[in-house]
Design an enzyme around this catalytic site. Sequence first.
Site, PDB file in Angstrom:
ATOM      1  N   ARG A  69      25.301  29.029  -8.323  1.00 34.59           N
ATOM      2  CA  ARG A  69      24.095  28.283  -8.627  1.00 34.59           C
ATOM      3  C   ARG A  69      23.522  28.749  -9.964  1.00 34.59           C
ATOM      4  O   ARG A  69      23.653  29.900 -10.340  1.00 34.59           O
ATOM      5  CB  ARG A  69      23.045  28.469  -7.518  1.00 34.59           C
ATOM      6  N   TYR A 197      30.102  23.077  -8.868  1.00 40.10           N
ATOM      7  CA  TYR A 197      30.021  24.194  -7.919  1.00 40.10           C
ATOM      8  C   TYR A 197      29.095  23.856  -6.740  1.00 40.10           C
ATOM      9  O   TYR A 197      27.969  23.367  -6.944  1.00 40.10           O
ATOM     10  CB  TYR A 197      29.530  25.492  -8.602  1.00 40.10           C
ATOM     11  N   GLY A 199      26.588  24.871  -4.452  1.00 38.05           N
ATOM     12  CA  GLY A 199      25.130  24.793  -4.326  1.00 38.05           C
ATOM     13  C   GLY A 199      24.474  23.881  -5.355  1.00 38.05           C
ATOM     14  O   GLY A 199      23.343  23.443  -5.171  1.00 38.05           O
ATOM     15  N   LYS A 206      21.305  23.019  -0.552  1.00 39.12           N
ATOM     16  CA  LYS A 206      20.104  23.661  -1.065  1.00 39.12           C
ATOM     17  C   LYS A 206      19.127  22.646  -1.656  1.00 39.12           C
ATOM     18  O   LYS A 206      17.912  22.767  -1.502  1.00 39.12           O
ATOM     19  CB  LYS A 206      20.466  24.739  -2.103  1.00 39.12           C
ATOM     20  N   HIS A 226      15.537  29.108   4.661  1.00 35.11           N
ATOM     21  CA  HIS A 226      16.868  29.657   4.341  1.00 35.11           C
ATOM     22  C   HIS A 226      17.240  30.669   5.431  1.00 35.11           C
ATOM     23  O   HIS A 226      17.240  31.874   5.194  1.00 35.11           O
ATOM     24  CB  HIS A 226      16.799  30.320   2.965  1.00 35.11           C
ATOM     25  N   SER A 248      20.627  34.991  -0.588  1.00 34.04           N
ATOM     26  CA  SER A 248      22.032  34.622  -0.719  1.00 34.04           C
ATOM     27  C   SER A 248      22.925  35.855  -0.734  1.00 34.04           C
ATOM     28  O   SER A 248      22.600  36.855  -1.383  1.00 34.04           O
ATOM     29  CB  SER A 248      22.228  33.831  -2.011  1.00 34.04           C
ATOM     30  N   ALA A 249      24.044  35.760  -0.029  1.00 29.29           N
ATOM     31  CA  ALA A 249      25.045  36.833   0.045  1.00 29.29           C
ATOM     32  C   ALA A 249      24.460  38.156   0.546  1.00 29.29           C
ATOM     33  O   ALA A 249      24.827  39.229   0.100  1.00 29.29           O
ATOM     34  CB  ALA A 249      25.746  37.016  -1.308  1.00 29.29           C
ATOM     35  N   CYS A 250      23.521  38.060   1.487  1.00 34.76           N
ATOM     36  CA  CYS A 250      22.942  39.258   2.103  1.00 34.76           C
ATOM     37  C   CYS A 250      23.186  39.310   3.607  1.00 34.76           C
ATOM     38  O   CYS A 250      22.498  40.051   4.323  1.00 34.76           O
ATOM     39  CB  CYS A 250      21.452  39.337   1.812  1.00 34.76           C
ATOM     40  N   GLY A 251      24.132  38.512   4.108  1.00 34.98           N
ATOM     41  CA  GLY A 251      24.569  38.723   5.486  1.00 34.98           C
ATOM     42  C   GLY A 251      24.178  37.700   6.531  1.00 34.98           C
ATOM     43  O   GLY A 251      24.297  37.980   7.722  1.00 34.98           O
ATOM     44  N   THR A 253      25.675  34.641   7.245  1.00 32.14           N
ATOM     45  CA  THR A 253      26.864  34.156   7.958  1.00 32.14           C
ATOM     46  C   THR A 253      27.396  35.247   8.877  1.00 32.14           C
ATOM     47  O   THR A 253      27.778  34.989  10.023  1.00 32.14           O
ATOM     48  CB  THR A 253      27.949  33.704   6.953  1.00 32.14           C
ATOM     49  N   ASN A 254      27.406  36.473   8.377  1.00 34.05           N
ATOM     50  CA  ASN A 254      27.921  37.581   9.191  1.00 34.05           C
ATOM     51  C   ASN A 254      27.079  37.810  10.444  1.00 34.05           C
ATOM     52  O   ASN A 254      27.624  37.976  11.531  1.00 34.05           O
ATOM     53  CB  ASN A 254      27.980  38.861   8.355  1.00 34.05           C
ATOM     54  N   ASP A 277      22.868  29.229   7.624  1.00 32.39           N
ATOM     55  CA  ASP A 277      22.251  29.215   6.288  1.00 32.39           C
ATOM     56  C   ASP A 277      20.875  28.545   6.252  1.00 32.39           C
ATOM     57  O   ASP A 277      20.013  28.988   5.521  1.00 32.39           O
ATOM     58  CB  ASP A 277      23.187  28.502   5.299  1.00 32.39           C
ATOM     59  N   ASN A 369      31.854  35.246  -5.760  1.00 37.60           N
ATOM     60  CA  ASN A 369      31.155  34.154  -5.064  1.00 37.60           C
ATOM     61  C   ASN A 369      32.140  33.058  -4.642  1.00 37.60           C
ATOM     62  O   ASN A 369      31.765  31.900  -4.492  1.00 37.60           O
ATOM     63  CB  ASN A 369      30.056  33.562  -5.953  1.00 37.60           C
ATOM     64  N   ARG A 371      34.297  30.897  -2.060  1.00 39.40           N
ATOM     65  CA  ARG A 371      33.736  30.387  -0.794  1.00 39.40           C
ATOM     66  C   ARG A 371      34.775  29.649   0.028  1.00 39.40           C
ATOM     67  O   ARG A 371      35.785  29.184  -0.487  1.00 39.40           O
ATOM     68  CB  ARG A 371      32.590  29.424  -1.106  1.00 39.40           C
ATOM     69  N   GLY A 497      28.835  43.848  13.414  1.00 40.14           N
ATOM     70  CA  GLY A 497      28.607  43.723  14.862  1.00 40.14           C
ATOM     71  C   GLY A 497      27.596  44.722  15.398  1.00 40.14           C
ATOM     72  O   GLY A 497      26.840  44.425  16.340  1.00 40.14           O
TER      73      GLY A 497
HETATM   74  P1  GTP Z   1      24.928  32.800   1.387  1.00 40.03           P
HETATM   75  O1  GTP Z   1      25.972  31.914   1.947  1.00 40.03           O
HETATM   76  O2  GTP Z   1      25.068  33.026  -0.069  1.00 40.03           O
HETATM   77  O3  GTP Z   1      23.535  32.360   1.723  1.00 40.03           O
HETATM   78  O4  GTP Z   1      25.189  34.290   1.985  1.00 40.03           O
HETATM   79  P2  GTP Z   1      24.968  34.979   3.409  1.00 40.03           P
HETATM   80  O5  GTP Z   1      23.561  35.454   3.520  1.00 40.03           O
HETATM   81  O6  GTP Z   1      25.476  34.105   4.487  1.00 40.03           O
HETATM   82  O7  GTP Z   1      25.865  36.305   3.291  1.00 40.03           O
HETATM   83  P3  GTP Z   1      27.236  36.709   4.024  1.00 40.03           P
HETATM   84  O8  GTP Z   1      27.078  36.836   5.515  1.00 40.03           O
HETATM   85  O9  GTP Z   1      28.297  35.811   3.544  1.00 40.03           O
HETATM   86  O10 GTP Z   1      27.464  38.184   3.462  1.00 40.03           O
HETATM   87  C1  GTP Z   1      27.586  38.455   2.092  1.00 40.03           C
HETATM   88  C2  GTP Z   1      28.189  39.808   1.863  1.00 40.03           C
HETATM   89  O11 GTP Z   1      27.432  40.814   2.545  1.00 40.03           O
HETATM   90  C3  GTP Z   1      29.612  39.929   2.365  1.00 40.03           C
HETATM   91  O12 GTP Z   1      30.375  40.579   1.382  1.00 40.03           O
HETATM   92  C4  GTP Z   1      29.502  40.785   3.595  1.00 40.03           C
HETATM   93  O13 GTP Z   1      30.649  41.555   3.795  1.00 40.03           O
HETATM   94  C5  GTP Z   1      28.273  41.642   3.320  1.00 40.03           C
HETATM   95  N1  GTP Z   1      27.579  42.000   4.592  1.00 40.03           N
HETATM   96  C6  GTP Z   1      27.184  41.138   5.555  1.00 40.03           C
HETATM   97  N2  GTP Z   1      26.611  41.784   6.603  1.00 40.03           N
HETATM   98  C7  GTP Z   1      26.631  43.106   6.286  1.00 40.03           C
HETATM   99  C8  GTP Z   1      26.171  44.293   6.960  1.00 40.03           C
HETATM  100  O14 GTP Z   1      25.634  44.267   8.069  1.00 40.03           O
HETATM  101  N3  GTP Z   1      26.359  45.473   6.296  1.00 40.03           N
HETATM  102  C9  GTP Z   1      26.953  45.534   5.076  1.00 40.03           C
HETATM  103  N4  GTP Z   1      27.082  46.717   4.503  1.00 40.03           N
HETATM  104  N5  GTP Z   1      27.414  44.443   4.417  1.00 40.03           N
HETATM  105  C10 GTP Z   1      27.249  43.236   5.009  1.00 40.03           C
HETATM  106  C1  SPV Z   2      23.469  30.517  -1.336  1.00 46.26           C
HETATM  107  O1  SPV Z   2      23.651  30.829  -2.521  1.00 46.26           O
HETATM  108  O2  SPV Z   2      22.453  30.865  -0.693  1.00 46.26           O
HETATM  109  C2  SPV Z   2      24.494  29.724  -0.629  1.00 46.26           C
HETATM  110  C3  SPV Z   2      25.578  29.146  -1.396  1.00 46.26           C
HETATM  111  O3  SPV Z   2      24.397  29.518   0.569  1.00 46.26           O
HETATM  112  S1  SPV Z   2      25.098  27.727  -2.292  1.00 46.26           S
HETATM  113  O4  SPV Z   2      25.443  26.562  -1.503  1.00 46.26           O
HETATM  114  O5  SPV Z   2      25.821  27.764  -3.527  1.00 46.26           O
HETATM  115  O6  SPV Z   2      23.669  27.757  -2.506  1.00 46.26           O
HETATM  116 MN    MN Z   3      22.527  30.490   1.424  1.00 49.28          MN
END
Ligand code: GTP
Ligand code: SPV
Ligand code: MN
Length: 588
Positions: A69, A197, A199, A206, A226, A248-251, A253-254, A277, A369, A371, A497
Amino acid sequence: MTSNQNVLRWLEEMKALVKPMNVVWIDGSREQMEDLKKQALSTGELEELNQELLPGCVLHRTAVNDVARVEHRTFICSRKKEDAGPTNNWEDPQVMYEKLSKLFNGVMHDRTMYIIPYSMGPIGSPYSKVGIELTDSIYVVLNMDIMTRVGKDALGQLGDSNDFVRGLHSKADIDEENRYICHFPEDNAIWSINSGYGGNVLLGKKCFALRIASYQGWKEGWMAEHMLILGIQNPKGEIKYVAAAFPSACGKTNLAMLIPPEVYEKKGYKVWTVGDDIAWMNIGKDGRLWAINPESGFFGVAPGTNMKSNPNALISTQKNTIFTNVVHNLDNNTVWWEGLDKNPPENAVDWKGNPWNGKTSDVKGAHPNSRFTAPAINCPCISSEFSNPAGVPISAIIFGGRRAKTAPLVYQARDWEHGVFVGSVMASETTAAAAGAVGVVRRDPMAMLPFCGYHMGDYFQHWLDMGKKLGDKAPKIFNVNWFRTDDEGHFIWPGFGENLRVLDWIIQRCEDSVDAVETPIGYGPKPEQINLDGLDDVTMETVAGLLDVDKKLWLEDVAAIKEFYAKFGDRLPKELSDELVALEKRLS
Ligand code: GTP
Ligand code: SPV
Ligand code: MN
């Protein structure tokens, strides 16, 4: 496909602007999608992967200057500048329409324009909303088909109504200098040009489901956030739902797909994914907060996804998935990314399209990034309520971010107002999900900084107003941080987990079945209340350290928050400045 005059009139206007060579309505049928996929394979826009190992899966590479983005080129074009607020880029709508009209003029003269009607949210849900995206990209069509409910059903849902979000997208020349992602909240419109791309171009995600929808929610009395949504089932079979906002990318999905630790699994705990998300939340007839996931797929971060960290996500990607900017393993025509396994392919192509040897190369093969776009129905732990038009009732709202220090593993807000304060001062280290520097701490209120479609001061007020309406039925609010590091920079908490151990305490707090310790920042668990059974390498002392509130660091944070709050001027609700004063008092 439709006799809706509002739609047809708008289409004529857009056609006159972009002058497409052909126009194709997307009806949502399998045959049509297969046909489009074949076309994209023949032009090289997509590459077919090993159909025995990865049936229905394809690979796509974006341009190297177009991988995330672009927040600095994303605009909220409200009529009044002050309505976009201090955290958004703004341009006058007339000026922006004129500027973009020049770029869009005739842009599809040698291309096909695809018309994608789509529903955000289950067909038939009173909470769902319809959009139409016009695009010249088959990649966009195929992604939208996974991420949203596309085709005739969506048009049926719209009927003759004028209430649809008008999305216009063109890849144009993928020219960075002329890349614009523009939102016109008062016109229900989104114009996006010169990007391919996710997003920036999957306009349901978004752009609509957060930026436009947050504005609609403000006007109509609901919330677009979000947030992931997950259900936690206890051994008695009762399911409690929580929604969590992480940047974003702070966990998200996990956490949404977490696998319970063995001790929990043996007792009969289960976790169900509703969304990973975005959450749309409305006050239901019973006065509680109910959430739907407006999406129907996962656009997840590939790197770091593996059979240990997130098996449910990995399994979700084993069929009918689009991979973007990952490594292409030429030996077996599959995909790879950093953190998939310890066995990178030697005969491969990297995300830029160059030959790549994972054993000898010192550059990353997959973009950080990169996906996957995977259908939600592929997920082994998808909730039975995933398509329930009523959504699921939310017991807890959880905020969180990446903080190496300061924020403890978990704490509970004192009440809703304090919870809104906690969300409003969230901070996190930046990630590769947006273009720009990575690892810099920035304030990201409710993880919505890049996604709020109006003045963030008004957004905070909206949160406070929702709390008043919900009264004692309001979800409890918490903050978590999985990312505290030691002096060598290693994560202290095992995460993934094991995060269920923290959710366990949160659920117990919602049920009033466990007490808490009062700290200056809220209520925290006693270290022994975090269940460490079967977790050999984490001691109670470690947990005590993770829960520790360092007053000196927090006072530094208070100073930073004051500076941040100053941006909002008189649109900052008084409740929040009062909360800040009270926090400072409790800390000193
Ligand atoms: P967007 O799709 O961008 O909104 O991201 P998201 O918030 O869904 O993040 P996602 O679950 O894809 O995790 C992003 C990164 O964080 C990955 O590289 C994961 O491995 C890492 N991560 C997720 N959960 C944890 C956790 O509990 N601990 C640690 N250390 N890393 C984590
Ligand atoms: C984010 O960046 O929070 C995402 C990926 O979930 S995107 O669709 O590019 O915004
Ligand atoms: Mn997101």
